[in-house]
Design an enzyme around this catalytic site. Structure first.
Site, mmCIF file in Angstrom:
data_model
loop_
_atom_site.group_PDB
_atom_site.id
_atom_site.type_symbol
_atom_site.label_atom_id
_atom_site.label_comp_id
_atom_site.label_asym_id
_atom_site.label_seq_id
_atom_site.Cartn_x
_atom_site.Cartn_y
_atom_site.Cartn_z
ATOM 1 N N ALA A 1 0.959 -1.313 -0.047
ATOM 2 C CA ALA A 1 0.082 0.003 -0.048
ATOM 3 C C ALA A 1 0.936 1.335 0.006
ATOM 4 C CB ALA A 1 -0.806 0.081 1.182
ATOM 5 N N GLY B 1 0.426 -5.244 0.641
ATOM 6 C CA GLY B 1 -0.579 -4.936 -0.290
ATOM 7 C C GLY B 1 -0.140 -5.522 -1.596
ATOM 8 N N GLU C 1 3.753 -5.954 7.240
ATOM 9 C CA GLU C 1 3.010 -4.842 7.876
ATOM 10 C C GLU C 1 3.200 -4.893 9.323
ATOM 11 O OE1 GLU C 1 2.020 -6.731 5.269
ATOM 12 O OE2 GLU C 1 0.297 -5.859 4.174
HETATM 13 N N1 3HC Z 1 4.541 3.607 0.257
HETATM 14 C C1 3HC Z 1 4.918 4.797 0.290
HETATM 15 N N2 3HC Z 1 6.427 4.982 -0.183
HETATM 16 C C2 3HC Z 1 7.193 3.725 -0.124
HETATM 17 C C3 3HC Z 1 6.753 2.569 0.003
HETATM 18 C C4 3HC Z 1 5.253 2.268 0.411
HETATM 19 N N3 3HC Z 1 4.982 1.382 0.760
HETATM 20 N N4 3HC Z 1 7.692 1.816 0.099
HETATM 21 C C5 3HC Z 1 8.830 2.540 -0.209
HETATM 22 N N5 3HC Z 1 8.512 3.676 -0.266
HETATM 23 C C6 3HC Z 1 9.440 5.205 -0.784
HETATM 24 C C7 3HC Z 1 10.455 5.145 0.295
HETATM 25 O O1 3HC Z 1 9.949 6.150 1.128
HETATM 26 C C8 3HC Z 1 11.517 5.944 -0.547
HETATM 27 O O2 3HC Z 1 11.180 7.120 -0.865
HETATM 28 P P1 3HC Z 1 12.142 8.376 -0.763
HETATM 29 O O3 3HC Z 1 13.263 7.846 -2.020
HETATM 30 O O4 3HC Z 1 11.402 9.449 -1.056
HETATM 31 O O5 3HC Z 1 12.887 8.199 0.557
HETATM 32 C C9 3HC Z 1 11.301 5.110 -1.825
HETATM 33 O O6 3HC Z 1 10.012 4.516 -1.983
HETATM 34 C C10 3HC Z 1 12.312 3.808 -2.044
HETATM 35 O O7 3HC Z 1 12.196 3.140 -0.776
HETATM 36 P P2 3HC Z 1 13.615 2.428 -0.206
HETATM 37 O O8 3HC Z 1 14.607 3.680 -0.103
HETATM 38 O O9 3HC Z 1 13.229 1.711 0.818
HETATM 39 O O10 3HC Z 1 14.069 1.628 -1.516
HETATM 40 P P3 3HC Z 1 14.863 0.098 -1.194
HETATM 41 O O11 3HC Z 1 15.040 -0.207 -2.812
HETATM 42 O O12 3HC Z 1 15.942 0.025 -0.438
HETATM 43 O O13 3HC Z 1 13.731 -0.771 -0.673
HETATM 44 C C11 3HC Z 1 11.504 -1.940 -0.373
HETATM 45 C C12 3HC Z 1 12.552 -1.225 -1.397
HETATM 46 C C13 3HC Z 1 11.812 -3.151 0.034
HETATM 47 C C14 3HC Z 1 10.094 -2.255 -1.275
HETATM 48 C C15 3HC Z 1 11.215 -1.170 0.819
HETATM 49 O O14 3HC Z 1 11.082 0.231 0.483
HETATM 50 C C16 3HC Z 1 10.171 -1.389 1.665
HETATM 51 O O15 3HC Z 1 10.496 -2.286 2.418
HETATM 52 N N6 3HC Z 1 8.970 -0.746 1.661
HETATM 53 C C17 3HC Z 1 7.950 -0.957 2.432
HETATM 54 C C18 3HC Z 1 7.287 -2.220 2.090
HETATM 55 C C19 3HC Z 1 6.012 -2.712 2.951
HETATM 56 O O16 3HC Z 1 6.105 -2.100 4.316
HETATM 57 N N7 3HC Z 1 4.726 -2.794 2.426
HETATM 58 C C20 3HC Z 1 3.721 -2.975 3.075
HETATM 59 C C21 3HC Z 1 2.805 -1.497 3.275
HETATM 60 S S1 3HC Z 1 1.396 -1.672 4.157
HETATM 61 C C22 3HC Z 1 0.230 -2.378 3.348
HETATM 62 O O17 3HC Z 1 0.452 -2.776 2.294
HETATM 63 C C23 3HC Z 1 -1.133 -2.437 4.034
HETATM 64 C C24 3HC Z 1 -2.020 -3.253 3.242
HETATM 65 O O18 3HC Z 1 -2.122 -4.575 3.613
HETATM 66 C C25 3HC Z 1 -3.288 -2.817 3.209
#
Ligand code: 3HC
Length: 677
Positions: free
Chosen positions: A67, A106, A129
């Protein structure tokens, strides 16, 4: 779609297979326009009779990584995610997810409503999450047990750790591994082969596996999950999947998700997710700043810190030359590094040949002259300004032009150290935390004359060795240790007034810290910074040190310790405190836990506000990152500055004033505006 809607989803056709492509850099997060695009294109592909199967894939570096976290807590926009997913799952033709990069949160939930999943071997799949204080809120907790079984679903959701695609294939999460360079074509071929079999909606598959694993996970992780709500909520949802019909399970998941989403823990954990990434950004750095090349590192001092620091670089394949003054100290230091690596290898973290490789690029020496070819030199000797200046003066004559000269000091004035050289632009602080090969925090101290490219290089190398690097300005103790000071002073005052070390520590541990101020003191050494004159007894600490109560290493400090280092309250310490009280004419009184919070944690917020207004930290969230990664502040409280907002800055100011503290003007401002930092 309206004109302002970004086009982040497109569709192509390959014969009878429709290929829907998400393109929302950098990580293909499910922003509102992506959900809109998925809804529109799936509806079109379903309505098109010439389409017999559908492939969902992503452009760029990764499959959908989750998400869009930046939308959380904001007014809803675009179609509801669950509704979009339900319509994909209900497609009357087979839908195949083609996964590369990371299918997270997500993103994996989107893949789970697809009827089949094809992935490249390098892909990773997971539901992280829980690390944001949440649970998969789009059916993940209900669909995973139907695809991988209760055990894997419970583990994946409650730990948040992703699985490599090869492992995901073994447990049935991935149906087929594609070629690393032929994912798009392989997924289309796979989809075409499934046309005859038709759709396979996950919700119609039975949940399987033994629910007993849920209690086992709780027991095994009791320590790690102390204070956290989300792991338990994740498990409750997986458990619900084993007994409720799908739609009821989904409703239960929704309810739990909303509870977490609007709670303070997830707000804190989401804050830290962005804070950690923000910390890497350096204010005022020219855009075209070129990083210096770091191919070889020198470390001065083979003690606990120097050894730990060296290990970080060796693990990344960067050669290290390590310098000591005496052969026996050098041998001991190298022996400790080897022993640590062997222990890690025994636990399976490294292969024995990797240990040999790492030790093979470590060069021990007794001569500073051997640092002449190093691109970064980190001095890690004991905290003494004269000693450090002497070393930096020598380095000035030895180091090659452009080498970065760093001091691993935890308190000292980096500007003064830099005066010992003719190149203050190359000098900065790199403050590692003990054990330096384990702790994730690195304070990079920016001197008055530190060159922008030297600073940017130090921050980048920090990231490369797996640290969370934070820029700090020159001041006594930088960010972390400077805030420790008022806490320690007040903790001692509380002892004088009637609290016991155990009471103060318990309040901190209950708050979520790994240990309290006195446990920390005993672990680090009560004698650190002591004047070493047993006849000069001015404080309780002097008295403890004079009696050899130096902490755990002497089996006596603020606590008594047995052979296994189990602490117990010390009658002798109580006696010493009583003597000091009598001498000062202080009457013992009952101290409440609330007063301990107000007098040990609120002053930290106050000090943080001073650090901010003096520009010694770039932003409040950097201070939070320091305390989370350097000192174990509970991540579900978001760091001291974020927590100040939860607690109420007005409440904090009122209490600080009541206890006679001088309140920082910035904190007062926040209190008057009734805002956080
Ligand atoms: N939403 C919004 N922005 C995000 C994001 C997300 N889910 N994931 C990453 N970003 C942004 C980061 O803030 C960063 O922004 P910036 O360049 O402005 O600082 C940019 O994307 C790049 O991220 P990273 O520096 O972390 O890049 P990496 O390549 O090192 O890692 C990744 C990539 C493994 C995808 C890592 O970003 C990550 O772990 N992201 C979070 C994944 C996550 O937690 N997903 C679950 C979200 S909650 C959800 O899905 C709820 C659902 O169940 C309803």
């Amino acid at each position: 779609m309206s004109e302002e809607t970004p086009v982040s989803v497109t569709m192509e056709k390959d014969g009878d297979v429709a290929v829907i492509i998400v393109n929302n850099p950098p990580v293909n997060a499910l922003s509102w326009h992506v959900r809109q695009g998925l809804e529109d294109h799936f509806a079109a592909a379903i309505a098109d009779d010439s389409v017999k199967a559908i492939v969902l894939r992503c452009a760029g570096a990764t499959f959908i990584a989750g998400a869009d976290i930046s939308e959380f807590g904001k007014p809803p926009r675009g179609p509801d995610f669950n509704a979009v997913l339900n319509s994909i799952e209900a497609a009357p033709k087979p839908v195949v997810a083609a996964i590369h990069g990371t299918a997270l949160g997500g993103g994996l939930e989107t893949a789970l409503v697809c009827h089949y999943r094809v992935a490249v071997p390098s892909a990773k799949l997971g539901v992280p999450e829980v690390k944001l204080g949440l649970l998969p809120g789009a059916g993940g907790t209900q669909r995973l047990p139907r695809v991988v079984g209760v055990e894997a679903a419970a583990t994946m959701t409650s730990t948040g750790d992703p699985l490599p695609a090869t492992k995901a294939k073994e447990i049935g999460l991935v149906d087929e591994l594609a070629g690393e360079d032929s994912l798009a074509a392989d997924a289309i071929a796979f989809a075409r082969a499934k046309i005859a079999a038709g759709p396979r909606p996950t919700r119609e598959r039975p949940v399987f596996g033994d629910v007993a694993v849920i209690e086992q996970l709780k027991t095994a992780n009791a320590k790690r999950w102390r204070g956290f709500e989300a792991p338990y909520a994740n498990l409750a949802c997986v458990e619900a999947a084993t007994r409720l019909p799908f739609d009821e399970g989904l409703a239960f998941e929704r309810e739990q998700f909303m509870k977490l989403m609007f709670g303070s823990q997830s707000a804190a954990q989401r804050h830290i997710f962005f804070a950690e990434r923000q910390a890497a950004k350096i204010d005022g750095l020219p855009k075209d700043t070129q990083l210096r090349d770091i191919k070889k590192v020198g470390v001065i001092g083979a003690g606990t810190m120097g050894g730990g620091i060296s290990m970080n670089f060796l693990q990344k394949g960067i050669p290290v030359t390590i310098v000591e003054m005496q052969q026996d100290a050098l041998d001991r230091g190298i022996g400790v590094i080897r022993k640590n690596y062997d222990a890690s290898a025994a636990k399976g973290r490294f292969k024995p040949e990797q240990v040999d490789q790492m030790m093979g690029i470590l060069t021990p020496t007794l001569s500073l002259d051997d640092l002449a070819d190093c691109d970064l030199i980190i001095e890690a000797v004991y905290e003494d300004m004269d000693v450090k200046k002497d070393i930096f003066g020598k380095l000035d004559a030895i180091a090659k032009p452009g080498a970065i000269l760093a001091s691993n000091t935890s308190y000292l004035d980096v500007d003064e150290i830099a005066t010992a050289t003719s190149r203050p632009g190359d000098v900065l602080g790199m403050h590692f935390f003990s054990p330096a090969n384990v702790m994730k925090l690195l304070e990079v101290v920016r001197g008055e004359k530190t060159a922008p490219d030297a600073l940017a290089t130090a921050m980048a190398i920090g990231k490369k060795i797996g640290k969370v690097a934070v820029v700090a300005g020159v001041c006594d103790g930088f960010i972390g240790n400077r805030m420790l000071k008022p806490r320690q002073v007040e903790a001692m005052n509380l002892l004088m007034e009637g609290a016991t070390p155990a009471q103060v520590d318990k309040v901190h541990v209950d708050f979520g810290m790994p240990m309290g101020p006195f446990q920390m003191s005993d672990l680090a050494g009560v004698d650190i910074g002591w004047h070493r004159d047993p006849n000069r007894i001015e404080t309780i600490r002097d008295a403890l040190c004079a009696e050899g109560r130096w902490g755990q290493k002497k089996q006596a400090g603020f606590y008594d310790y047995d052979d296994k280092r189990t602490p117990s309250e010390s009658a002798r310490v109580a006696e010493i405190i009583e003597q000091f009280r009598a001498k000062a004419g202080v009457e013992k009184r009952a101290i409440s836990d609330q007063e301990i919070i107000e007098r040990t944690l609120y002053p930290m917020v106050n000090e943080g506000a001073l650090i901010l207004s003096e520009g010694k930290a770039q932003r409040a969230s950097d201070i939070d990152v320091v305390w989370i990664y350097g000192y174990g502040w509970p991540v579900y409280r978001g760091g001291p500055m974020f927590w100040a907002g939860l607690e109420g800055t007005d409440k904090i100011v009122a209490a600080l004033e009541q206890h006679g503290f001088t309140v920082a003007p910035l904190l007062k401002e926040k209190a008057e505006a009734k805002t956080g930092f």
